[in-house]
Design a protein around this motif. Sequence first.
Motif, PDB file in Angstrom:
ATOM      1  N   ALA A 101       0.908  -1.270  -0.090  1.00 14.52           N
ATOM      2  CA  ALA A 101      -0.152  -0.241  -0.022  1.00 14.52           C
ATOM      3  C   ALA A 101       0.921   1.312   0.212  1.00 14.52           C
TER       4      ALA A 101
ATOM      5  N   VAL B 278      -3.018   4.937   2.673  1.00 10.73           N
ATOM      6  CA  VAL B 278      -4.170   4.172   3.409  1.00 10.73           C
ATOM      7  C   VAL B 278      -5.215   4.910   4.042  1.00 10.73           C
TER       8      VAL B 278
ATOM      9  N   THR C  50      -5.865   1.869  -0.659  1.00 13.94           N
ATOM     10  CA  THR C  50      -6.540   0.983   0.548  1.00 13.94           C
ATOM     11  C   THR C  50      -7.400   1.898   1.437  1.00 13.94           C
TER      12      THR C  50
ATOM     13  N   CYS D 143      -4.902  -2.888  -4.840  1.00 12.18           N
ATOM     14  CA  CYS D 143      -5.718  -2.097  -3.936  1.00 12.18           C
ATOM     15  C   CYS D 143      -6.540  -2.964  -2.933  1.00 12.18           C
ATOM     16  N   ILE D 144      -6.767  -2.607  -1.873  1.00  8.55           N
ATOM     17  CA  ILE D 144      -7.518  -3.241  -0.744  1.00  8.55           C
ATOM     18  C   ILE D 144      -8.758  -2.459  -0.182  1.00  8.55           C
TER      19      ILE D 144
END
Length: 262
Positions: free
Chosen positions: A8, A11, A85, A139-140
Amino acid sequence: MSPSIDSAKCVLVTGATSGIGRALALAIAALPSRPRVVGVGRRKDRLEGLKEAGIEAEEFDIDTDRTSTQLFVETMVQKYPDIDTIILGAGIQREFNFKKEVDLEKIATEMHVNYMAVVTMISLFMPHLLAKAATGQPCIIAPITSGLAYVSAVWVPNYSASKAALHSFCNSLRVQLEDTGISVIEISPPLVESELHDVEGTTEALSKFWVPLGVYTKDTIEGLQRGDNVVCSGMAKMAYEKFEQPKEQIISDMAKRTINRK
């Protein structure tokens, strides 16, 4: 497996002014990869503390309408275009006894904060994340649910239901996005040291059983670094592995059959 949090670059963490959200924001900012962390919360004094710790801080209360949330998301994307993220940790917990009079406004607010507001924010961030993932940046999306999503606690029936809804949503969203470069990681805590219980006055009693925040945070960061699809520990992990993990292949198989019919 999902990509590691170590990949990442930026975030965004909601619920970052207390409890698990704050602890994760601080721990992620301290990772060797040094991602930019944006902590989001509604308490100005707590936001100042995040700034002092070197975290970007943004004031926002997720208990609001869709238009306000859309404006917030647009502002965040413009201000922090590298967001890849989102960790969605804001939540509330209330006790309800249906043998007595129940405040339906509180029921609706709890469901909105714990479920609808999270789904709304995910939906509004989606175009940005899809575009980011299309460039090759992993991506999260990481909603924070609860072990009570798997085995409900009768004294917090609506909280348990809201987290069960979010857990089910995560299962479906993960399959929908599996070919996009966006991973869905469900963060599922057991009973953890938190201010979440202060409103109902149960903090002292629960403190005899909860997992210390520092211990939980370390376990969770390790799960995020491994890229676990579901990051859980303690009693939440036991419940997940027994009741929920076996369903994952069924959900995936059902999705494939449905897609093949179209």
